[in-house]
Write an enzyme that holds these catalytic residues in place. Structure first.
Site, PDB file in Angstrom:
ATOM      1  N   ILE A  30     -31.149 -77.637 -36.190  1.00 54.42           N
ATOM      2  CA  ILE A  30     -30.611 -78.276 -34.928  1.00 54.42           C
ATOM      3  C   ILE A  30     -29.666 -77.331 -34.202  1.00 54.42           C
ATOM      4  CG2 ILE A  30     -30.960 -80.564 -35.640  1.00 54.42           C
ATOM      5  CD1 ILE A  30     -27.927 -80.621 -36.078  1.00 54.42           C
ATOM      6  N   ARG A  67     -16.279 -84.122 -32.941  1.00 56.68           N
ATOM      7  CA  ARG A  67     -15.487 -83.158 -32.128  1.00 56.68           C
ATOM      8  C   ARG A  67     -16.040 -81.805 -31.818  1.00 56.68           C
ATOM      9  NH1 ARG A  67     -12.168 -79.024 -33.465  1.00 56.68           N
ATOM     10  NH2 ARG A  67     -12.551 -79.361 -35.616  1.00 56.68           N
ATOM     11  N   SER A  91      -8.223 -85.384 -36.114  1.00 55.08           N
ATOM     12  CA  SER A  91      -7.126 -84.408 -35.738  1.00 55.08           C
ATOM     13  C   SER A  91      -6.056 -85.234 -34.707  1.00 55.08           C
ATOM     14  CB  SER A  91      -8.066 -83.210 -34.897  1.00 55.08           C
ATOM     15  OG  SER A  91      -6.921 -82.376 -34.548  1.00 55.08           O
ATOM     16  N   GLN A 134     -22.905 -82.583 -39.088  1.00 54.18           N
ATOM     17  CA  GLN A 134     -22.056 -83.302 -40.133  1.00 54.18           C
ATOM     18  C   GLN A 134     -22.426 -84.817 -40.074  1.00 54.18           C
ATOM     19  OE1 GLN A 134     -18.080 -82.308 -41.059  1.00 54.18           O
ATOM     20  NE2 GLN A 134     -17.636 -84.254 -42.209  1.00 54.18           N
ATOM     21  N   LEU A 136     -24.712 -86.244 -38.098  1.00 55.91           N
ATOM     22  CA  LEU A 136     -26.181 -86.608 -38.154  1.00 55.91           C
ATOM     23  C   LEU A 136     -26.661 -86.519 -39.713  1.00 55.91           C
ATOM     24  CD1 LEU A 136     -27.829 -84.751 -35.080  1.00 55.91           C
ATOM     25  CD2 LEU A 136     -27.201 -87.108 -35.420  1.00 55.91           C
ATOM     26  N   CYS A 403     -73.950 -97.441 -26.121  1.00 56.79           N
ATOM     27  CA  CYS A 403     -72.700 -97.865 -25.099  1.00 56.79           C
ATOM     28  C   CYS A 403     -71.781 -96.413 -25.079  1.00 56.79           C
ATOM     29  CB  CYS A 403     -72.083 -98.768 -25.328  1.00 56.79           C
ATOM     30  SG  CYS A 403     -73.037-100.508 -25.603  1.00 56.79           S
ATOM     31  N   ARG A 423     -70.563 -95.576 -21.364  1.00 56.96           N
ATOM     32  CA  ARG A 423     -71.201 -96.315 -19.929  1.00 56.96           C
ATOM     33  C   ARG A 423     -70.922 -97.855 -20.054  1.00 56.96           C
ATOM     34  NH1 ARG A 423     -75.182 -99.701 -21.267  1.00 56.96           N
ATOM     35  NH2 ARG A 423     -76.006 -99.920 -23.360  1.00 56.96           N
ATOM     36  N   ASP A 426     -67.168-103.263 -23.846  1.00 52.59           N
ATOM     37  CA  ASP A 426     -66.659-104.750 -24.103  1.00 52.59           C
ATOM     38  C   ASP A 426     -65.272-104.490 -24.594  1.00 52.59           C
ATOM     39  OD1 ASP A 426     -66.096-107.051 -25.290  1.00 52.59           O
ATOM     40  OD2 ASP A 426     -67.826-107.243 -26.449  1.00 52.59           O
TER      41      ASP A 426
END
EC number: 1.5.1.3
Length: 521
Positions: A30, A67, A91, A134, A136, A403, A423, A426
Site C-alpha cells: 500500500i 497521524r 502524541s 498500522q 489497517l 435461442c 435472438r 425468456d
C-alpha cells in the site's frame, strides 16, 4: 466544528461500524517511503466520491486515519473537506487547537465510541477508515469492519508497507469495476462486503457433488447490505437484469407468441458481467446451478438426447422432448426425447447429416468448439472466433430452434471474454440460466487455454416476459441482491471434453428462495 480530544479509555460503550478504503497491489502493498507509489487521478476521484457523498444532504461522513496518514496529506488539502477528519494519535504535542472538522482520538476504540455517541451518531452517516499501514493491519479484519473498498493495483509496483489480504471466508465481492489503465497502471475498483461475523467452516463438499451448494457453509450471517454507499450498492451487476425486467413489465410491447401465452417485449438489450472476481449466478431467486452445469456438459458432449439429462434428474428439456410436443411440430417420426440437431450437435458436428440421437457422429461435420479453442490458443487476435448454433438448413429438424445462437470470443491481456447473441430471451426462466451457462463456458475455455476469465456480454434481440410470469417477477425485483458466489474449477482439467460435474464448486451462494414460474411450451 472545533476539534475535540477523546482519550483511549474504553468503557464498553456502543461503537460504530466502519468501512475500509485502501489501494493495494496484488500482494497488498500500500505504500513506499511513507507515500503512495503511484499517481492515479481516477483513484483519487473514486476516493473522494466514495467518502464525500451522503444519501442525507444534512449529514456528512467521517474518515479515520493515523497521524502519519494525516501528515502525508498535502497541507492545502487537509483536513479533507466536507468530512469529519478523525486522527488517531497518542502524541500530546499534536497541534489541533485551531483546526476545524478534526477530532483527535487516542485509539480506534475511542474513535468508534465517540462516533456512536451524540452528536456524531446523528450527524455522521458513514465511517471510513483510510490508513495508514498500522491501523489497517490491525483493523482490516476487525469485527466492526462491514466493507472493504479496494483499488486493486494489477501492475507490479515496489512497496515497503503491506497489509493482510482480504479474508474470503468472511468477505465476498459485491462489485468489481472493469479494469482500466491509467498512467500505465492497470487497476480496478472492488468492494467487498462482510457476509459472516467470523471465519466460516471450511467449504467442504461433505460427500456431495460439488455442483450441490452446501447451504450450511454458504449461509450468510448478513442479510441486508444496504449499509454500503449508494454509489456502490447500486452497481451490483444483478441490477442490470432486475432493471431490464422492470422496464419490460412497465413499458414492453404486448405481443402474441407461438405458445399462446402472450408476452411483454423489448428489442435490442445488453448486459455485461465481470467474471474476474465472482460468478454471475443470480441471487434474488435460487438458480438451478446443477442444471446449468449438467446442461452445458451435455451440450459440449454433442448429445441431443433429453433422456441423458432426465436420468440425472434434470428436466428442463422435458417439455420440448415429449411425444405430444414432437408431434405438434411435425416430428412425429422422432423418438420421444430426440431433440434433433440442436446446440450440442451444431457445436460439435456442424454440417453433418442428422439421423437420430443414437447415431455415432464421430468425425462428421465441423467441430466448431475445438476450432474456437484452437484459434484462442494459436491465433488469439483472430476476429473470427465464433461458435454458432444457428444452422438454417437444420432448423426444421430441431425440436426448438436455438435461442442463444451465436457466441464470439475475444482475448486481451491474458483474459478471455465472450459475447453471446440471443435472438429470443425468456427473462423469467431462461435468462438467469443463460447468463450462468455462457459465463461457465467462458471459464472452462479460459482454463483450457491457460487464460483467465474476463467479461461476459449478453446481447438480446427479443427480450420478453411471459404474461403468466409477471406476478412472480414483480416479486423477484423487490428483493435485494446478495453477493454473487465465487466459482472454483478443478485446475487439473485442460481438455474441454474431460470436465465432469464434480469439477465445479460454488463458494458463497446464499440466494433468496426459489420462485416458481411455468415454462411456456
Amino acid at each position: 466544528m472545533a476539534a475535540v480530544l477523546a482519550n483511549g479509555d474504553s468503557q464498553g460503550r456502543p461503537q460504530r461500524n466502519y468501512q475500509v478504503v485502501v489501494a493495494g497491489t496484488r500482494d497488498m502493498g500500500i505504500g513506499k517511503d511513507g507515500v503512495l507509489p503511484w499517481k492515479l487521478p481516477g483513484d483519487l476521484k473514486f476516493f473522494k466520491e466514495l467518502t464525500l457523498t451522503t444519501s442525507d444532504p444534512v449529514k456528512k461522513n467521517a474518515v479515520i486515519m493515523g497521524r502519519k496518514t494525516w501528515e502525508s496529506i498535502p497541507v492545502k488539502s487537509r483536513p479533507l473537506p466536507g468530512r469529519l477528519n478523525v486522527i488517531l494519535t497518542r502524541s500530546g504535542s499534536f497541534d489541533f487547537a485551531t483546526v476545524e472538522n478534526v477530532v483527535i482520538c487516542g485509539s480506534m476504540e475511542s474513535a468508534l465510541e465517540l462516533l456512536a455517541s451524540t452528536p456524531y451518531c446523528l450527524s455522521i452517516e458513514k465511517v471510513f477508515v483510510i490508513g495508514g499501514g498500522q491501523v489497517l493491519r490491525e483493523y482490516l479484519k476487525g469485527p466492526a469492519c462491514e466493507a472493504i473498498h479496494l483499488t486493486d493495483i494489477q501492475s507490479s509496483i515496489e512497496c515497503d508497507t503491506f497489509i493482510p489480504p482480504v479474508d474470503f471466508s468472511v468477505f465476498q465481492p459485491w462489485y468489481s469495476s472493469f479494469p482500466v489503465i491509467e498512467s500505465n497502471i492497470r487497476h480496478s475498483f472492488v468492494s467487498f462486503v462482510r457476509v459472516r461475523k467470523s471465519v466460516a467452516e471450511t467449504h467442504e463438499s461433505n460427500g456431495k457433488e460439488s455442483t450441490e451448494v452446501d447451504t450450511k457453509n454458504d449461509k450468510f450471517e448478513t442479510e441486508n447490505f444496504s449499509f454500503l454507499p449508494k454509489m456502490v450498492y447500486d452497481r451490483h451487476e444483478e441490477y442490470q437484469y432486475l432493471n431490464l425486467v422492470e422496464d419490460i413489465i412497465r413499458s414492453g410491447a404486448q405481443k402474441n407468441d407461438r405458445t399462446g401465452t402472450g408476452t411483454l417485449s423489448k428489442f435490442g438489450c445488453q448486459m455485461r458481467f465481470n467474471l474476474r472476481k465472482n460468478f454471475p449466478l443470480l441471487t434474488t431467486k435460487r438458480v438451478f446451478w446443477r442444471g446449468v452445469v449438467e446442461e452445458l456438459l451435455w451440450f459440449i458432449s454433442g448429445s441431443t438426447n433429453a433422456k441423458v439429462l432426465q436420468e440425472k434428474g434434470i428436466h428442463i428439456w422435458d417439455g420440448n422432448a415429449s411425444r405430444e410436443y414432437l408431434n405438434s411440430v411435425g416430428l412425429a417420426h422422432r423418438e420421444e426425447g430426440d431433440l434433433g440437431p440442436i446446440y450440442g450437435f451444431q457445436w460439435r458436428h456442424f454440417g453433418a447429416e442428422y439421423t437420430d440421437m443414437h447415431a455415432d457422429y464421430t468425425g462428421k461435420g465441423f467441430d466448431q468448439l475445438m476450432d474456437v479453442i484452437d484459434k484462442i490458443k494459436n491465433d488469439p487476435e483472430d476476429r473470427r472466433i465464433i461458435l454458432s448454433a444457428w444452422n438454417p438448413s437444420d432448423l426444421k429438424k430441431m425440436a426448438l430452434p436455438p435461442c442463444h445462437m451465436f457466441a464470439q470470443f475475444y482475448v486481451e491481456n491474458g483474459e478471455l471474454s465472450c459475447q453471446m447473441y440471443q435472438r429470443s430471451a425468456d427473462m423469467g426462466l431462461g435468462v438467469p440460466f443463460n447468463i450462468a451457462s455462457y459465463s461457465l463456458l467462458t471459464y472452462m475455455i479460459a482454463q483450457v487455454c491457460d487464460l483467465s476469465p474476463g467479461d461476459f456480454v449478453h446481447v438480446i434481440g427479443d427480450a420478453h416476459v411471459y404474461r403468466n410470469h409477471v406476478r412472480a417477477l414483480e416479486e423477484q425485483i423487490q428483493k435485494m441482491p446478495k453477493p454473487f458466489p465465487i466459482l472454483k474449477i478443478n485446475p487439473s482439467k485442460k481438455d474441454i471434453d474431460s470436465f465432469m460435474a464434480s469439477d465445479f464448486k460454488l463458494v458463497g451462494y446464499d440466494p433468496h428462495q426459489k420462485i416458481e414460474m411455468k415454462m411456456a411450451v
